[in-house]
Design a protein around this motif. Structure first.
Motif, PDB file in Angstrom:
ATOM      1  N   MET A 235     -19.049 -52.007-122.934  1.00 40.64           N
ATOM      2  CA  MET A 235     -19.806 -51.281-123.716  1.00 40.64           C
ATOM      3  C   MET A 235     -19.270 -51.935-125.377  1.00 40.64           C
ATOM      4  SD  MET A 235     -19.006 -46.749-122.588  1.00 40.64           S
ATOM      5  CE  MET A 235     -19.688 -46.625-123.992  1.00 40.64           C
ATOM      6  N   GLY A 236     -17.521 -52.257-125.578  1.00 40.74           N
ATOM      7  CA  GLY A 236     -17.165 -52.114-126.891  1.00 40.74           C
ATOM      8  C   GLY A 236     -17.827 -53.768-127.726  1.00 40.74           C
ATOM      9  N   LEU A 237     -18.017 -54.622-126.271  1.00 33.95           N
ATOM     10  CA  LEU A 237     -19.122 -55.798-126.225  1.00 33.95           C
ATOM     11  C   LEU A 237     -20.576 -55.866-126.695  1.00 33.95           C
ATOM     12  CD1 LEU A 237     -16.724 -58.117-123.815  1.00 33.95           C
ATOM     13  CD2 LEU A 237     -16.831 -58.659-126.320  1.00 33.95           C
ATOM     14  N   LYS A 238     -21.150 -54.643-125.855  1.00 38.62           N
ATOM     15  CA  LYS A 238     -22.409 -54.478-126.687  1.00 38.62           C
ATOM     16  C   LYS A 238     -22.678 -54.502-127.632  1.00 38.62           C
ATOM     17  CE  LYS A 238     -24.976 -54.730-122.075  1.00 38.62           C
ATOM     18  NZ  LYS A 238     -26.398 -55.259-122.645  1.00 38.62           N
ATOM     19  N   ARG A 239     -21.824 -52.911-127.943  1.00 38.36           N
ATOM     20  CA  ARG A 239     -21.799 -52.741-129.361  1.00 38.36           C
ATOM     21  C   ARG A 239     -20.997 -53.958-129.981  1.00 38.36           C
ATOM     22  NH1 ARG A 239     -19.250 -46.939-129.904  1.00 38.36           N
ATOM     23  NH2 ARG A 239     -20.670 -45.951-128.102  1.00 38.36           N
ATOM     24  N   LYS A 240     -20.880 -55.077-130.199  1.00 38.32           N
ATOM     25  CA  LYS A 240     -20.608 -56.215-131.217  1.00 38.32           C
ATOM     26  C   LYS A 240     -21.681 -57.252-131.565  1.00 38.32           C
ATOM     27  CE  LYS A 240     -15.124 -55.767-131.119  1.00 38.32           C
ATOM     28  NZ  LYS A 240     -14.412 -56.929-130.304  1.00 38.32           N
ATOM     29  N   ARG A 241     -22.489 -56.466-130.436  1.00 38.24           N
ATOM     30  CA  ARG A 241     -23.803 -58.067-129.802  1.00 38.24           C
ATOM     31  C   ARG A 241     -22.723 -58.979-129.196  1.00 38.24           C
ATOM     32  NH1 ARG A 241     -29.019 -55.602-131.761  1.00 38.24           N
ATOM     33  NH2 ARG A 241     -28.101 -53.945-132.835  1.00 38.24           N
ATOM     34  N   SER A 242     -21.620 -58.885-129.057  1.00 35.72           N
ATOM     35  CA  SER A 242     -21.147 -60.069-128.241  1.00 35.72           C
ATOM     36  C   SER A 242     -22.439 -60.635-126.758  1.00 35.72           C
ATOM     37  CB  SER A 242     -19.998 -59.930-128.023  1.00 35.72           C
ATOM     38  OG  SER A 242     -19.001 -60.859-127.542  1.00 35.72           O
ATOM     39  N   PRO A 243     -22.345 -61.977-127.007  1.00 33.93           N
ATOM     40  CA  PRO A 243     -22.290 -61.899-125.455  1.00 33.93           C
ATOM     41  C   PRO A 243     -21.676 -62.367-124.489  1.00 33.93           C
ATOM     42  CG  PRO A 243     -22.815 -64.170-127.234  1.00 33.93           C
ATOM     43  CD  PRO A 243     -21.811 -63.176-127.387  1.00 33.93           C
ATOM     44  N   ALA A 244     -20.777 -61.803-124.714  1.00 31.42           N
ATOM     45  CA  ALA A 244     -19.497 -62.479-123.582  1.00 31.42           C
ATOM     46  C   ALA A 244     -19.719 -61.564-121.813  1.00 31.42           C
ATOM     47  CB  ALA A 244     -17.867 -62.039-124.119  1.00 31.42           C
ATOM     48  N   PHE A 245     -18.920 -61.866-121.363  1.00 29.72           N
ATOM     49  CA  PHE A 245     -19.367 -61.138-119.709  1.00 29.72           C
ATOM     50  C   PHE A 245     -17.366 -60.451-119.619  1.00 29.72           C
ATOM     51  CE2 PHE A 245     -23.260 -62.768-119.276  1.00 29.72           C
ATOM     52  CZ  PHE A 245     -24.021 -61.994-118.263  1.00 29.72           C
ATOM     53  N   VAL A 246     -17.847 -59.532-118.591  1.00 30.89           N
ATOM     54  CA  VAL A 246     -16.308 -58.880-118.905  1.00 30.89           C
ATOM     55  C   VAL A 246     -16.117 -59.115-117.349  1.00 30.89           C
ATOM     56  CG1 VAL A 246     -14.481 -56.693-118.088  1.00 30.89           C
ATOM     57  CG2 VAL A 246     -16.321 -56.974-120.685  1.00 30.89           C
ATOM     58  N   TYR A 247     -15.671 -59.761-116.611  1.00 30.27           N
ATOM     59  CA  TYR A 247     -15.331 -59.561-115.000  1.00 30.27           C
ATOM     60  C   TYR A 247     -14.035 -58.612-114.753  1.00 30.27           C
ATOM     61  CZ  TYR A 247     -18.676 -63.514-114.761  1.00 30.27           C
ATOM     62  OH  TYR A 247     -19.625 -64.773-114.833  1.00 30.27           O
ATOM     63  N   ASN A 248     -14.272 -58.037-113.416  1.00 29.76           N
ATOM     64  CA  ASN A 248     -13.484 -57.260-112.537  1.00 29.76           C
ATOM     65  C   ASN A 248     -13.278 -57.287-111.101  1.00 29.76           C
ATOM     66  OD1 ASN A 248     -11.399 -54.511-113.015  1.00 29.76           O
ATOM     67  ND2 ASN A 248     -12.741 -53.954-111.808  1.00 29.76           N
ATOM     68  N   LEU A 249     -11.705 -58.523-111.053  1.00 27.34           N
ATOM     69  CA  LEU A 249     -11.262 -58.842-110.379  1.00 27.34           C
ATOM     70  C   LEU A 249     -10.511 -57.511-109.227  1.00 27.34           C
ATOM     71  CD1 LEU A 249     -11.310 -60.220-107.407  1.00 27.34           C
ATOM     72  CD2 LEU A 249      -9.098 -61.192-109.094  1.00 27.34           C
ATOM     73  N   MET A 250     -10.939 -56.710-108.163  1.00 28.86           N
ATOM     74  CA  MET A 250     -10.610 -55.690-107.475  1.00 28.86           C
ATOM     75  C   MET A 250     -10.076 -56.325-106.321  1.00 28.86           C
ATOM     76  SD  MET A 250     -13.545 -52.465-107.736  1.00 28.86           S
ATOM     77  CE  MET A 250     -13.009 -51.314-106.606  1.00 28.86           C
TER      78      MET A 250
END
Length: 282
Positions: free
Chosen positions: A136-151
């Protein structure tokens, strides 16, 4: 694609995965124990993630434009340390400090200690919720980065995981990719004998996620799934369930009935390394 800064030889993904397994075994030998089964099993996924999918800079682990890789399962730290060394984020000469006092590589991962470790995991079921917040934070910054979560598959039995899954759909977090290591092994037995039962892909799809399930030890399948997740055209969050084999690459350890925490005798470390050596990919 990964920024290598010209410092790491051009190896195949299979060779990267082999190196990750070897480093994990060497660290396990330092302490005489460790979550080796998980590290050997998830090595192919980590190799494909760090040397095919993720965008990062080894020389600048906190680069703002990086993709974030979250380790929800803190006891998998030995596996993450191995890939961080392979990627050039951690120096390989620290390998022998694993689990020691003042080491940057404690036996359970801690973000305040280790470059490249985004969160302190270990309280299982929390990683996906943190990933939702980061995405959500990256979306608000308009960042193209992805978040990967290994669980882990055990975290599929945590209510907090499914609350986070609903939140990700609500907020259309198409920059979130959840990676589930489904090795069907928990401390007290099989995951499928606990709460991770039924068609897990269908569950995620019912929650509104773009879902895939593949063999996590089949590198071409892993790469294809990572590409499909990153390039999916919709606004759904994405999940890949990886079926993995505990202790992959060391058959005599694979054959053990209990592999959640592998008991390796002092003389078996050398034997495990020798067996792994025989299977080096050309």
């Amino acid at each position: 694609m990964t920024t290598q800064a010209g410092r790491i030889p051009n190896l195949s993904l299979a060779q990267r995965a082999w190196n990750i397994r070897r480093k994990a075994l060497l660290m396990g030998e330092v302490q005489g124990q460790g979550y080796i089964g998980q590290a050997l099993g998830i090595a192919d996924v980590l190799a494909a993630a760090y040397f095919h999918a993720l965008d990062y800079r080894p020389e600048d682990p906190e680069w703002e434009g990086r993709d974030r890789f979250l380790l929800s399962i803190g006891h998998y730290a030995i596996a993450l340390y191995a890939v961080l060394m392979e990627a050039g984020i951690l120096p390989e000469n620290e390998l022998e400090t694993y689990g020691m006092d003042d080491s940057r590589m404690p036996m359970s991962g801690m973000a305040s200690y280790t470059p490249g470790m985004e969160i302190t995991g270990g309280s299982l079921g929390q990683g996906l919720g943190i990933a939702v917040g980061m995405a959500m934070g990256l979306k608000r910054k308009r960042s193209p980065a992805f978040v990967y979560n290994l669980m882990s598959d055990g975290e599929l039995g945590e209510g907090s995981t499914w609350e986070a899954a609903m939140s990700a759909v609500q907020h259309r977090l198409d920059n979130l990719i959840c990676l589930v290591d489904f090795n069907d092994q928990q401390a007290d037995g099989k995951s499928t004998a606990a709460l991770a039962t039924g068609d897990e892909r269908a569950k995620w799809e019912a929650f509104g996620w773009h879902a895939q399930r593949v063999n996590g030890n089949d590198l071409p399948a892993v790469v294809a799934a990572l590409d499909a997740a990153r390039n999916a055209p919709d606004t759904q969050p994405r999940v890949i369930i990886f079926d993995t084999t505990m202790c992959k690459g060391v058959p005599f350890l694979e054959a053990r009935e209990i592999t959640h925490f592998v008991r390796v005798e002092p003389d078996e470390w050398g034997r495990a390394l020798a067996v792994l050596e025989e299977g080096y990919p050309q």
